[in-house]
Motif scaffolding. Structure first.
Motif, PDB file in Angstrom:
ATOM      1  N   GLN A 180      20.658  78.867  64.974  1.00 46.94           N
ATOM      2  CA  GLN A 180      20.498  77.929  66.080  1.00 46.94           C
ATOM      3  C   GLN A 180      21.851  77.684  66.725  1.00 46.94           C
ATOM      4  OE1 GLN A 180      17.557  76.650  67.163  1.00 46.94           O
ATOM      5  NE2 GLN A 180      16.583  77.983  65.672  1.00 46.94           N
ATOM      6  N   LEU A 181      21.838  77.172  67.941  1.00 46.56           N
ATOM      7  CA  LEU A 181      23.086  76.858  68.629  1.00 46.56           C
ATOM      8  C   LEU A 181      23.885  75.865  67.805  1.00 46.56           C
ATOM      9  CD1 LEU A 181      21.782  76.353  72.279  1.00 46.56           C
ATOM     10  CD2 LEU A 181      22.935  78.351  71.335  1.00 46.56           C
ATOM     11  N   ASN A 182      25.172  76.134  67.638  1.00 44.02           N
ATOM     12  CA  ASN A 182      26.004  75.181  66.915  1.00 44.02           C
ATOM     13  C   ASN A 182      26.517  74.110  67.869  1.00 44.02           C
ATOM     14  OD1 ASN A 182      28.316  76.138  68.226  1.00 44.02           O
ATOM     15  ND2 ASN A 182      28.872  77.511  66.572  1.00 44.02           N
ATOM     16  N   GLU A 183      27.137  73.088  67.322  1.00 45.95           N
ATOM     17  CA  GLU A 183      27.580  71.932  68.098  1.00 45.95           C
ATOM     18  C   GLU A 183      28.513  72.319  69.242  1.00 45.95           C
ATOM     19  OE1 GLU A 183      29.813  68.029  66.760  1.00 45.95           O
ATOM     20  OE2 GLU A 183      28.168  68.509  65.391  1.00 45.95           O
ATOM     21  N   LEU A 184      29.461  73.199  68.982  1.00 48.98           N
ATOM     22  CA  LEU A 184      30.405  73.613  70.009  1.00 48.98           C
ATOM     23  C   LEU A 184      29.691  74.351  71.146  1.00 48.98           C
ATOM     24  CD1 LEU A 184      33.237  73.906  71.156  1.00 48.98           C
ATOM     25  CD2 LEU A 184      33.565  75.898  69.672  1.00 48.98           C
ATOM     26  N   THR A 185      28.700  75.182  70.798  1.00 52.16           N
ATOM     27  CA  THR A 185      27.963  75.911  71.823  1.00 52.16           C
ATOM     28  C   THR A 185      27.199  74.945  72.724  1.00 52.16           C
ATOM     29  OG1 THR A 185      27.702  77.772  70.301  1.00 52.16           O
ATOM     30  CG2 THR A 185      26.261  77.732  72.230  1.00 52.16           C
ATOM     31  N   VAL A 186      26.557  73.955  72.131  1.00 50.87           N
ATOM     32  CA  VAL A 186      25.819  72.954  72.917  1.00 50.87           C
ATOM     33  C   VAL A 186      26.765  72.227  73.863  1.00 50.87           C
ATOM     34  CG1 VAL A 186      24.496  70.803  72.783  1.00 50.87           C
ATOM     35  CG2 VAL A 186      24.004  72.678  71.198  1.00 50.87           C
ATOM     36  N   LYS A 187      27.930  71.808  73.367  1.00 44.80           N
ATOM     37  CA  LYS A 187      28.917  71.110  74.205  1.00 44.80           C
ATOM     38  C   LYS A 187      29.407  72.031  75.317  1.00 44.80           C
ATOM     39  CE  LYS A 187      33.455  68.813  74.120  1.00 44.80           C
ATOM     40  NZ  LYS A 187      33.791  69.332  75.433  1.00 44.80           N
ATOM     41  N   VAL A 223      37.276  84.389  79.186  1.00 47.56           N
ATOM     42  CA  VAL A 223      37.605  85.168  77.993  1.00 47.56           C
ATOM     43  C   VAL A 223      37.636  86.631  78.386  1.00 47.56           C
ATOM     44  CG1 VAL A 223      36.667  83.517  76.334  1.00 47.56           C
ATOM     45  CG2 VAL A 223      35.184  85.269  77.291  1.00 47.56           C
ATOM     46  N   LYS A 224      38.295  87.443  77.582  1.00 47.64           N
ATOM     47  CA  LYS A 224      38.448  88.861  77.888  1.00 47.64           C
ATOM     48  C   LYS A 224      37.268  89.712  77.411  1.00 47.64           C
ATOM     49  CE  LYS A 224      43.458  88.595  77.752  1.00 47.64           C
ATOM     50  NZ  LYS A 224      44.684  88.987  77.102  1.00 47.64           N
ATOM     51  N   SER A 225      36.520  89.193  76.422  1.00 47.77           N
ATOM     52  CA  SER A 225      35.423  89.982  75.869  1.00 47.77           C
ATOM     53  C   SER A 225      34.393  89.060  75.236  1.00 47.77           C
ATOM     54  CB  SER A 225      35.950  90.945  74.797  1.00 47.77           C
ATOM     55  OG  SER A 225      36.443  90.204  73.690  1.00 47.77           O
ATOM     56  N   THR A 226      33.208  89.608  74.976  1.00 47.95           N
ATOM     57  CA  THR A 226      32.184  88.823  74.284  1.00 47.95           C
ATOM     58  C   THR A 226      32.645  88.468  72.876  1.00 47.95           C
ATOM     59  OG1 THR A 226      31.064  90.881  73.649  1.00 47.95           O
ATOM     60  CG2 THR A 226      30.204  89.709  75.578  1.00 47.95           C
ATOM     61  N   GLU A 227      33.390  89.364  72.235  1.00 51.43           N
ATOM     62  CA  GLU A 227      33.897  89.073  70.900  1.00 51.43           C
ATOM     63  C   GLU A 227      34.796  87.845  70.920  1.00 51.43           C
ATOM     64  OE1 GLU A 227      34.082  92.193  72.241  1.00 51.43           O
ATOM     65  OE2 GLU A 227      32.567  93.205  71.028  1.00 51.43           O
ATOM     66  N   LYS A 270      34.049  84.251  69.116  1.00 53.62           N
ATOM     67  CA  LYS A 270      35.062  83.701  68.188  1.00 53.62           C
ATOM     68  C   LYS A 270      35.383  82.268  68.582  1.00 53.62           C
ATOM     69  CE  LYS A 270      39.585  84.611  66.209  1.00 53.62           C
ATOM     70  NZ  LYS A 270      40.734  85.497  66.203  1.00 53.62           N
ATOM     71  N   GLN A 271      35.589  82.034  69.888  1.00 51.85           N
ATOM     72  CA  GLN A 271      35.901  80.681  70.350  1.00 51.85           C
ATOM     73  C   GLN A 271      34.730  79.730  70.123  1.00 51.85           C
ATOM     74  OE1 GLN A 271      37.375  80.532  74.363  1.00 51.85           O
ATOM     75  NE2 GLN A 271      39.015  81.984  73.963  1.00 51.85           N
TER      76      GLN A 271
END
Length: 79
Positions: A46-53, A67-71, A75-76
């Motif tokens: 599930q989406l984590n807290e940082l993703t929701v924010k 960001v330079k890439s999906t990776e 990571k961020q």
């Protein structure tokens, strides 16, 4: 790390074939099951807290950055 036992029922033919393939790759069935479980979790997390924010901030045009890439993005976001 503390471990626990997981019991499951499978058809005898499936178990035997799985063991043969695991043996071929010099890995235990338990090693493969753990890897499959980790992969399943990663794919279905599930989406984590940082993703929701981050999604909320993005919708409100706050704290946007590139960001330079999906990776790098994953990571961020911690995923």
């Amino acid at each position: 790390m503390k471990t626990e036992t997981l019991s499951l029922k499978v058809e005898a033919e499936l178990k035997n074939e799985f063991k043969l393939v695991a043996d071929y790759y010099h890995r235990s069935p338990s090693q493969i099951i753990r890897e499959l479980m980790r992969d399943f979790i990663l794919e279905n997390r599930q989406l984590n807290e940082l993703t929701v924010k981050t999604l909320s901030d993005s919708e409100n045009n706050k704290e946007l950055h590139t960001v330079k890439s999906t990776e790098e993005l994953f990571k961020q976001l911690g995923i």
